[in-house]
Design a protein around this motif. Structure first.
Motif, PDB file in Angstrom:
ATOM      1  N   VAL A   4       0.924  -1.111   0.028  1.00 44.20           N
ATOM      2  CA  VAL A   4      -0.158   0.112  -0.024  1.00 44.20           C
ATOM      3  C   VAL A   4       0.799   1.251   0.094  1.00 44.20           C
ATOM      4  O   VAL A   4       1.868   1.280   0.780  1.00 44.20           O
ATOM      5  CB  VAL A   4      -0.851   0.142   1.201  1.00 44.20           C
ATOM      6  N   THR A   5       0.620   2.233  -0.838  1.00 45.47           N
ATOM      7  CA  THR A   5       1.268   3.646  -1.026  1.00 45.47           C
ATOM      8  C   THR A   5       0.577   4.552  -0.386  1.00 45.47           C
ATOM      9  O   THR A   5      -0.489   4.573  -0.825  1.00 45.47           O
ATOM     10  CB  THR A   5       2.174   3.590  -2.359  1.00 45.47           C
ATOM     11  N   GLN A   6       1.280   5.489   0.192  1.00 49.29           N
ATOM     12  CA  GLN A   6       0.670   6.537   0.605  1.00 49.29           C
ATOM     13  C   GLN A   6       1.474   7.997   0.162  1.00 49.29           C
ATOM     14  O   GLN A   6       2.671   7.909   0.410  1.00 49.29           O
ATOM     15  CB  GLN A   6       0.267   6.747   2.207  1.00 49.29           C
ATOM     16  N   THR A   7       0.752   8.816  -0.280  1.00 48.24           N
ATOM     17  CA  THR A   7       1.498  10.233  -0.402  1.00 48.24           C
ATOM     18  C   THR A   7       0.635  11.458   0.033  1.00 48.24           C
ATOM     19  O   THR A   7      -0.725  11.157   0.154  1.00 48.24           O
ATOM     20  CB  THR A   7       1.665  10.471  -1.964  1.00 48.24           C
ATOM     21  N   PRO A   8       1.239  12.226   0.706  1.00 44.40           N
ATOM     22  CA  PRO A   8       2.444  12.363   0.827  1.00 44.40           C
ATOM     23  C   PRO A   8       3.083  11.777   2.204  1.00 44.40           C
ATOM     24  O   PRO A   8       2.017  11.279   2.993  1.00 44.40           O
ATOM     25  CB  PRO A   8       2.940  14.078   1.004  1.00 44.40           C
ATOM     26  N   ARG A   9       4.171  11.743   2.474  1.00 41.94           N
ATOM     27  CA  ARG A   9       4.660  10.909   3.708  1.00 41.94           C
ATOM     28  C   ARG A   9       4.576  12.144   4.916  1.00 41.94           C
ATOM     29  O   ARG A   9       4.460  11.413   5.930  1.00 41.94           O
ATOM     30  CB  ARG A   9       5.949  10.392   3.445  1.00 41.94           C
ATOM     31  N   HIS A  10       4.786  13.325   4.314  1.00 41.11           N
ATOM     32  CA  HIS A  10       4.860  14.245   5.444  1.00 41.11           C
ATOM     33  C   HIS A  10       4.184  15.511   4.982  1.00 41.11           C
ATOM     34  O   HIS A  10       4.375  15.704   3.865  1.00 41.11           O
ATOM     35  CB  HIS A  10       6.203  14.660   5.987  1.00 41.11           C
ATOM     36  N   LYS A  11       3.409  16.018   5.868  1.00 45.31           N
ATOM     37  CA  LYS A  11       2.898  17.306   5.448  1.00 45.31           C
ATOM     38  C   LYS A  11       2.737  18.228   6.661  1.00 45.31           C
ATOM     39  O   LYS A  11       2.120  17.898   7.606  1.00 45.31           O
ATOM     40  CB  LYS A  11       1.364  16.977   4.917  1.00 45.31           C
ATOM     41  N   VAL A  12       3.010  19.535   6.274  1.00 43.14           N
ATOM     42  CA  VAL A  12       3.127  20.400   7.320  1.00 43.14           C
ATOM     43  C   VAL A  12       2.043  21.687   6.855  1.00 43.14           C
ATOM     44  O   VAL A  12       2.549  22.293   5.532  1.00 43.14           O
ATOM     45  CB  VAL A  12       4.331  21.054   7.684  1.00 43.14           C
ATOM     46  N   THR A  13       1.294  21.831   7.182  1.00 46.12           N
ATOM     47  CA  THR A  13       0.348  23.176   6.675  1.00 46.12           C
ATOM     48  C   THR A  13      -0.263  24.051   7.768  1.00 46.12           C
ATOM     49  O   THR A  13      -0.217  23.759   8.877  1.00 46.12           O
ATOM     50  CB  THR A  13      -0.837  22.501   6.111  1.00 46.12           C
ATOM     51  N   GLU A  14      -0.952  25.277   7.267  1.00 47.14           N
ATOM     52  CA  GLU A  14      -1.344  26.081   8.466  1.00 47.14           C
ATOM     53  C   GLU A  14      -2.809  25.667   8.630  1.00 47.14           C
ATOM     54  O   GLU A  14      -3.448  25.433   7.800  1.00 47.14           O
ATOM     55  CB  GLU A  14      -1.211  27.607   7.871  1.00 47.14           C
ATOM     56  N   MET A  15      -3.168  26.084   9.534  1.00 44.33           N
ATOM     57  CA  MET A  15      -4.796  26.185  10.019  1.00 44.33           C
ATOM     58  C   MET A  15      -5.526  26.741   9.090  1.00 44.33           C
ATOM     59  O   MET A  15      -5.198  27.781   8.540  1.00 44.33           O
ATOM     60  CB  MET A  15      -4.708  26.762  11.436  1.00 44.33           C
TER      61      MET A  15
END
Lengths: 115, 113
Positions: A4-15
């Motif tokens: 199973v693949t998932q993207t993105p592995r990391h995500k930083v976002t603003e509220m």
């Protein structure tokens, strides 16, 4: 080696921003699950699909979360608008349902940080 | 309302000794139980399972015991090895209802050298 693949592995976002997480289940699997892992709640089931049809999304905050399967090879989880409390690791898993067993295969997860 | 409970957040065991991880459940409809293992930065992986028609299932160093009357299951690892250090999730499902698996919060196992 089916995974199973998932993207993105990391995500930083603003509220307040929209977040979309994607999952490619293992080919041939007919069930897809979205989980959220937090320190307090462990692994929470957010939603799941069988043969692309949503069967249960009772674990999701309905006002901001949505899950879809546009086709058999793609599942998406969207958060709009995102909030700091949504910060967690989101896992997608796929399986063959009750036949022959309940084993689910997990992706590596998307680590979401909402600031 | 936690239907699957792992009351020990963490456990430390000496290498070579037996590790025993416990799990309790409240829903009497559950008839299939699983253990998953998770390393940091990876997704959980299936370890071993047991159907409610059995009270024991063994796979190499891993054995799962089920006590239906007590609504309790346990995972025994013997002998414990350094690579067993991970988070272990207990999970349960109801065969005749749906494909959902309900997970516990996990127990972090530390194998000490």
């Amino acid at each position: 080696d089916a995974r199973v693949t998932q993207t993105p592995r990391h995500k930083v976002t603003e509220m307040g921003q929209e977040v979309t997480m994607r999952c490619q289940p293992i080919l041939g699997h007919n069930t897809v699950f979205w989980y959220r892992q937090t320190m307090m709640q462990g692994l929470e089931l957010l939603a799941y699909f069988r043969n692309r049809a949503p069967l249960d999304d009772s674990g999701m905050p309905k006002d901001r979360f949505s899950a879809e399967m546009p086709d058999a090879t793609l599942a998406t989880l969207k958060i709009q608008p995102s909030e700091p409390r949504d910060s967690a690791v989101y896992f997608c898993a796929s399986g063959l349902g009750q036949n022959p067993s309940y084993e689910q295969y997990f992706g590596p997860g998307t680590r979401l940080t909402v600031t | 309302d936690q239907q699957v409970k792992q009351n020990s957040p963490s456990l430390s065991v000496q290498e070579g000794r037996i590790s025993i991880l416990n799990c309790d459940y409240t829903n009497s409809m559950f008839d299939y139980f699983l253990w998953y293992k998770k390393y940091p930065a990876e997704g959980p992986t299936f370890l071993i399972s047991i159907s409610s028609i059995k009270d024991k299932n063994e796979d190499g160093r891993f054995t799962v015991f089920l006590n239906k009357s007590a609504k309790h299951l346990s995972l025994h690892i013997v002998p414990s090895q350094p690579g067993d250090s991970a988070v272990y999730f207990c999970a349960a499902s109801a065969f005749n209802r749906d494909d959902k698996i309900i997970f516990g919060k996990g127990t972090r196992l530390h194998i000490l050298p």
